[in-house]
Write an enzyme that holds these catalytic residues in place. Sequence first.
Site, short mmCIF file in Angstrom:
data_model
loop_
_atom_site.label_atom_id
_atom_site.label_comp_id
_atom_site.label_asym_id
_atom_site.label_seq_id
_atom_site.Cartn_x
_atom_site.Cartn_y
_atom_site.Cartn_z
N ARG A 147 0.43 -0.98 0.65
CA ARG A 147 0.00 0.02 0.20
C ARG A 147 1.21 1.39 -0.28
O ARG A 147 1.82 1.17 0.46
CB ARG A 147 -1.02 0.56 1.14
N LYS A 171 -1.24 -3.45 8.29
CA LYS A 171 -2.68 -3.02 8.94
C LYS A 171 -2.63 -3.46 10.45
O LYS A 171 -2.50 -4.87 10.11
CB LYS A 171 -4.04 -3.18 8.31
N HIS A 244 -3.10 2.67 -5.39
CA HIS A 244 -3.50 1.98 -5.30
C HIS A 244 -3.75 0.67 -6.56
O HIS A 244 -3.41 -0.35 -6.67
CB HIS A 244 -4.42 1.44 -4.86
N ARG A 247 -0.25 -1.75 -7.14
CA ARG A 247 -1.02 -2.75 -5.79
C ARG A 247 -1.99 -3.51 -6.73
O ARG A 247 -1.62 -4.67 -6.16
CB ARG A 247 -1.20 -2.17 -4.64
N HIS A 270 -3.38 -9.24 3.16
CA HIS A 270 -4.91 -9.63 3.58
C HIS A 270 -4.95 -10.44 4.88
O HIS A 270 -4.26 -11.37 4.66
CB HIS A 270 -5.53 -10.27 1.86
N TYR A 279 -8.77 -10.92 -7.47
CA TYR A 279 -8.26 -10.48 -8.54
C TYR A 279 -8.16 -11.85 -9.04
O TYR A 279 -7.85 -12.01 -10.55
CB TYR A 279 -6.65 -10.15 -8.01
#
Length: 298
Positions: A147, A171, A244, A247, A270, A279
């Site tokens: 990110r 995150k 993004h 990415r 993730h 994806y």
Amino acid sequence: MNDHIQDFLHFLIVEKGLSENTIAAYRRDLTNYAKFLQMELQLNHFNEVTRSHILQYFAKCKKDGKSSKTLARYVASIRSFHLFLLRDKVTDQDPTVHIESPQVDVKLPRVLSVAEVDALLKAPDMSQMYGIRDQAMLELLYATGMRVSELLQLNKDDVHLTMGFVRCIGKGNKERIIPIGEHAIHAVKQYITAARPKLMSKNKPNTEALFLNHLGNRLSRQGFWKILKQLAEKAGIEKDLTPHTLRHSFATHLLENGADLRAVQEMLGHADISTTQIYTHVTKTRLKEVYKQFHPRA
């Protein structure tokens, strides 16, 4: 009401370790929610809130044109907040019970072709120190799928060029190690030796930040956004790029070339593989396009 929101945000920072961007989103969501309760419904305490009041708020948001994705985020924010209030005994009931999140329309991420990525990576002016920095950032983004916020939070010691990997904090303060290829290694090495020393401020000679702006400070998201738009225009890319996009392109190109979904999930950071699976839909869509374009019976 604002005091309770501040208590909740403090809880998220201390107990959950959420990022600044996530905290800012919670703050916006809950401030707007509290404002509606006070101004429109004349409520002065969260214990007065009922399921009907919350549904009225969501109806207003929908009338204002908020997307199903945004509404789903509002539901999650408000539900988490009321659970916190109940646990802290600020309220004696949870009005969000039986409120369902709206069905979110899955939008396929916009990706660049390999040729477009190549054009973008060649766009920076390598005769300038800013161009050397910009190419290093783009190469590293495309090499890792990080990110933009993660890229800009990198310190010099997080990049291990000899070993060929970068250490990234994602995150929830989760650390992950991502391999980087020769092109990214070369670009970052060139930036660290030829450009970064010139960008370092005399007032901050020991700054740890990897990517610096013209003042010698850590480059901001807004600064990166401007750079990306300029370079995309220079590269002749007409697609609507966001920070993004690289990415998304990283993940899609890996899967198109046979990469394992679990490995891509780990590199992207993730928590849930269902997030990564979007994806696979992108690659199927691209396969259909190729089929229609080239199959004689399509």
